[in-house]
Scaffold this motif. Structure first.
Motif, mmCIF file in Angstrom:
data_model
loop_
_atom_site.group_PDB
_atom_site.id
_atom_site.type_symbol
_atom_site.label_atom_id
_atom_site.label_comp_id
_atom_site.label_asym_id
_atom_site.label_seq_id
_atom_site.Cartn_x
_atom_site.Cartn_y
_atom_site.Cartn_z
ATOM 1 N N GLY A 1 -3.323 38.546 87.082
ATOM 2 C CA GLY A 1 -2.779 37.693 88.153
ATOM 3 C C GLY A 1 -2.238 36.393 87.582
ATOM 4 O O GLY A 1 -1.165 35.908 87.973
ATOM 5 N N GLY A 2 -2.978 35.813 86.622
ATOM 6 C CA GLY A 2 -2.524 34.586 85.966
ATOM 7 C C GLY A 2 -1.318 34.857 85.079
ATOM 8 O O GLY A 2 -0.368 34.076 85.042
ATOM 9 N N HIS B 1 4.715 28.855 79.360
ATOM 10 C CA HIS B 1 3.453 28.363 79.921
ATOM 11 C C HIS B 1 3.584 27.866 81.337
ATOM 12 O O HIS B 1 2.580 27.588 81.988
ATOM 13 N N GLY C 1 1.928 32.002 97.148
ATOM 14 C CA GLY C 1 1.018 33.005 97.692
ATOM 15 C C GLY C 1 0.050 33.412 96.597
ATOM 16 O O GLY C 1 0.102 32.884 95.482
ATOM 17 N N ILE C 2 -0.819 34.362 96.935
ATOM 18 C CA ILE C 2 -1.825 34.791 95.958
ATOM 19 C C ILE C 2 -1.602 36.258 95.620
ATOM 20 O O ILE C 2 -1.615 37.119 96.509
ATOM 21 N N ILE C 3 -1.376 36.529 94.360
ATOM 22 C CA ILE C 3 -1.223 37.914 93.907
ATOM 23 C C ILE C 3 -2.611 38.547 93.882
ATOM 24 O O ILE C 3 -3.541 37.997 93.281
HETATM 25 C C1 FAD Z 1 -5.392 30.547 73.095
HETATM 26 C C2 FAD Z 1 -4.292 30.710 74.114
HETATM 27 C C3 FAD Z 1 -3.120 31.358 73.769
HETATM 28 C C4 FAD Z 1 -2.102 31.525 74.704
HETATM 29 N N1 FAD Z 1 -0.986 32.193 74.321
HETATM 30 C C5 FAD Z 1 -0.005 32.393 75.203
HETATM 31 C C6 FAD Z 1 1.169 33.113 74.838
HETATM 32 O O1 FAD Z 1 1.340 33.542 73.714
HETATM 33 N N2 FAD Z 1 2.099 33.305 75.800
HETATM 34 C C7 FAD Z 1 1.959 32.836 77.070
HETATM 35 O O2 FAD Z 1 2.840 33.041 77.903
HETATM 36 N N3 FAD Z 1 0.874 32.139 77.428
HETATM 37 C C8 FAD Z 1 -0.098 31.907 76.545
HETATM 38 N N4 FAD Z 1 -1.206 31.201 76.927
HETATM 39 C C9 FAD Z 1 -1.244 30.599 78.272
HETATM 40 C C10 FAD Z 1 -1.129 31.632 79.369
HETATM 41 O O3 FAD Z 1 -0.356 31.127 80.429
HETATM 42 C C11 FAD Z 1 -2.418 32.090 79.950
HETATM 43 O O4 FAD Z 1 -3.299 32.504 78.971
HETATM 44 C C12 FAD Z 1 -2.342 33.214 81.003
HETATM 45 O O5 FAD Z 1 -1.089 33.771 81.330
HETATM 46 C C13 FAD Z 1 -2.881 32.631 82.268
HETATM 47 O O6 FAD Z 1 -3.753 33.563 82.825
HETATM 48 P P1 FAD Z 1 -5.086 33.081 83.538
HETATM 49 O O7 FAD Z 1 -5.637 34.273 84.234
HETATM 50 O O8 FAD Z 1 -5.972 32.375 82.623
HETATM 51 O O9 FAD Z 1 -4.476 32.076 84.634
HETATM 52 P P2 FAD Z 1 -5.026 30.657 85.092
HETATM 53 O O10 FAD Z 1 -5.058 29.703 83.981
HETATM 54 O O11 FAD Z 1 -6.278 30.846 85.861
HETATM 55 O O12 FAD Z 1 -3.853 30.245 86.105
HETATM 56 C C14 FAD Z 1 -2.554 29.986 85.646
HETATM 57 C C15 FAD Z 1 -1.643 29.698 86.848
HETATM 58 O O13 FAD Z 1 -1.496 30.858 87.655
HETATM 59 C C16 FAD Z 1 -2.036 30.654 88.970
HETATM 60 N N5 FAD Z 1 -2.742 31.898 89.309
HETATM 61 C C17 FAD Z 1 -3.737 32.493 88.606
HETATM 62 N N6 FAD Z 1 -4.053 33.676 89.179
HETATM 63 C C18 FAD Z 1 -3.262 33.797 90.272
HETATM 64 C C19 FAD Z 1 -3.101 34.805 91.271
HETATM 65 N N7 FAD Z 1 -3.825 35.923 91.253
HETATM 66 N N8 FAD Z 1 -2.186 34.600 92.248
HETATM 67 C C20 FAD Z 1 -1.440 33.469 92.270
HETATM 68 N N9 FAD Z 1 -1.542 32.497 91.358
HETATM 69 C C21 FAD Z 1 -2.432 32.665 90.361
HETATM 70 C C22 FAD Z 1 -2.913 29.436 88.874
HETATM 71 O O14 FAD Z 1 -2.964 28.744 90.104
HETATM 72 C C23 FAD Z 1 -2.191 28.631 87.803
HETATM 73 O O15 FAD Z 1 -1.118 27.936 88.363
HETATM 74 C C24 FAD Z 1 -2.251 31.018 76.018
HETATM 75 C C25 FAD Z 1 -3.431 30.364 76.366
HETATM 76 C C26 FAD Z 1 -4.446 30.204 75.437
HETATM 77 C C27 FAD Z 1 -5.692 29.511 75.854
#
Ligand code: FAD
Length: 469
Positions: free
Chosen positions: A143-144, A428, A205-207
């Motif tokens: 979702g993130g 990001h 919205g929320i996925i």
């Molecule tokens: C070590 C490290 C390496 C990374 N490498 C990369 C990389 O190579 N490429 C890259 O693109 N990113 C990278 N990232 C960042 C990347 O954006 C996240 O890791 C990932 O995509 C976010 O997923 P999450 O579930 O942690 O989302 P979160 O951090 O929980 O949320 C991210 C955003 O999405 C929203 N969100 C989360 N879930 C939902 C949902 N179900 N519906 C609606 N909104 C939602 C949140 O409100 C927030 O705005 C990295 C991060 C780290 C820590």
């Protein structure tokens, strides 16, 4: 009102899934980089799409703002609430079921809270590849990934998260459940709502679930490292690799020497791969549908040609899948080593691939002029035109004190990105970190169109306010 609202949430979700004790809520209120600390009325942990819809409807009725959160690994503060204490964090982590795997349609249907690595493993168990891959894959959720349109290391061949998603299930800010879980590769029936929600960072919205594309699992994935003098040589190697390996080339990552020095310092068990230090290192990955030996042959021919043309100075080709992983580990430990080293100023930028070397040369020079002694942590997905162009303070400088320069360093870097026809957020997102900054680089018309979409879908403004727009 808060008590009445929380009581209704408890009735719907169960007492244990409405967190208000500071000891329980703390991990949800601080972002991964420890840059944004929020407070919240509660952390809500629904266990199904229906529960998400119901608590969102409750939030809408009580005018409570919602911050969706997956794995909380985002790098722009998008999943962190503000400091008012009036918002709720809505954690999707309990929506973690794989709903369906269809190997004829080559799709997998998953809930939003599924950890990326779990989806990769499910795909592998079905003899398929789900190619989204990034260093946070052990804790980020799909979702993130979709909400930030994550990129990662496979974009060169397979595209960003957006390209890997065929359908979505979404809860609207009014608490309605939209079933768009279509596994179709062709569907031209009006505005593409799926594309609106992807990359929206939870502001529309929320996925709650997604249909994702699967690919044939390659017979072998092999990596090689090439030591080079400059980013310009890396571009020449990319050109050669694309010509000689065609679609087999699935990864092309650039790492400056300082990046690998940081990895060596914080993870001393990881061996530096070359006999002599190289100013730049490129990691190449081939995904071969024939065999490991076929991939190795292509690598050997490629490196031979690159040596002959004076592009590379040294090269290491992995002997096995395990060695390939060890080379990837070097690349994936860069963000971790950087975090271990201390605070730094991150830029996740993209420019047209052909302009990357110009961008690095011009921006490095301008920064060195304005802030002598800066140490550049430059690495990233060169094959996608995406650099993590991060700035560490001069040796011996206090990291916290250095951060006072953040605004002027950002201005210099982002202006240079803009001058090279690039984007100030490649993968990001904007979150709260770049919400103001983007206004400088998008036209007023583009910002107005984005605001119009937000207003149309979330007129109450309760979905992740203060982020993106
Ligand atoms: C070590 C490290 C390496 C990374 N490498 C990369 C990389 O190579 N490429 C890259 O693109 N990113 C990278 N990232 C960042 C990347 O954006 C996240 O890791 C990932 O995509 C976010 O997923 P999450 O579930 O942690 O989302 P979160 O951090 O929980 O949320 C991210 C955003 O999405 C929203 N969100 C989360 N879930 C939902 C949902 N179900 N519906 C609606 N909104 C939602 C949140 O409100 C927030 O705005 C990295 C991060 C780290 C820590």
């Amino acid at each position: 009102m808060p008590n009445d609202f929380l009581d209704q949430c408890r009735v719907r979700l169960g007492e244990q899934y409405v967190l208000t004790d500071p000891a329980d809520t703390a991990p949800f209120l601080l972002d991964w980089r420890k840059r944004f600390q929020g407070t919240a009325l509660a952390v809500l942990r629904p266990g199904s799409a229906g529960e998400v819809a119901d608590v969102v409807a409750l939030c809408a009725a009580h005018g409570v703002a919602i911050v969706p959160q997956g794995g909380n690994t985002g790098l722009c503060g998008g999943a962190t609430p503000d400091t008012s204490g009036g918002q709720v964090v809505l954690s999707l982590q309990r929506l973690n079921r794989i709903r369906n795997v269809d190997t004829i349609n080559d799709t997998i249907t998953v809930e939003a809270g599924c950890i990326l690595q779990v989806i990769q493993a499910e795909a592998a168990a079905a003899g398929r590849l789900f190619p989204l891959s990034l260093a946070a894959e052990g804790s980020c959720t799909i979702g993130g990934n979709l909400s930030t349109n994550a990129g990662g290391t496979g974009v060169l061949r397979y595209g960003n998260a957006r390209e890997l998603c065929l359908g979505l299930e979404v809860v609207t800010p009014q608490g309605e459940l939209w079933d768009g879980l279509r596994g179709l590769r062709k569907n031209n029936t009006g505005y593409d709502l799926r594309d609106l929600y992807i990359g929206a960072e939870g502001t529309l919205g929320i996925i709650t679930a997604a249909v994702l594309k699967l690919y044939p699992a390659p017979a072998a994935q092999l990596t090689a490292l090439a030591g080079l003098a400059t980013p310009r040589d890396a571009l020449a190697l990319l050109d050669l690799a694309r010509r000689m390996a065609g679609p087999l080339l699935t990864g092309f990552e650039l790492m400056s020497d300082f990046c690998l020095a940081l990895v060596g310092k914080h993870y001393p068990h990881m061996r530096y791969p070359f006999a002599e230090r190289q100013p730049q290192t490129v990691l190449l990955e081939l995904s071969d549908s024939e065999s490991e030996s076929h991939a190795r042959e292509i690598f050997e021919r490629l490196m031979e040609a690159a040596f002959e043309q004076g592009i590379v100075r040294d090269a290491v080709v992995a002997e096995s899948g395990a060695q390939s992983q060890a080379l990837w580990d070097l690349r994936e430990h860069i963000p971790l080593a950087q975090a271990d080293e201390g605070k730094n100023i991150k830029h996740d930028v993209s420019v047209p691939i052909s302009r990357i070397a110009d961008f690095i040369e011009a921006t490095d020079a301008a920064l060195a002029d304005a802030f002598p002694g800066l140490r550049m942590v430059t690495f990233g997905h060169l094959g996608d035109g995406n650099l993590h162009y991060n700035v560490s303070p001069p040796e011996g400088t206090d990291y916290d004190a250095f951060l006072v320069n953040q605004a002027s360093i950002n201005r210099l870097v982002h202006d240079s990105v803009h001058a090279h026809d690039g984007s100030i957020s490649a993968e990001h997102g904007l979150g709260q970190l770049k919400r103001e900054e983007i206004v400088r680089y998008k036209s007023p018309l583009e910002i107005r169109l984005m605001q119009a979409i937000k207003q149309a879908l979330d007129p109450q403004g309760i979905m992740n306010p203060g982020k993106v727009v």
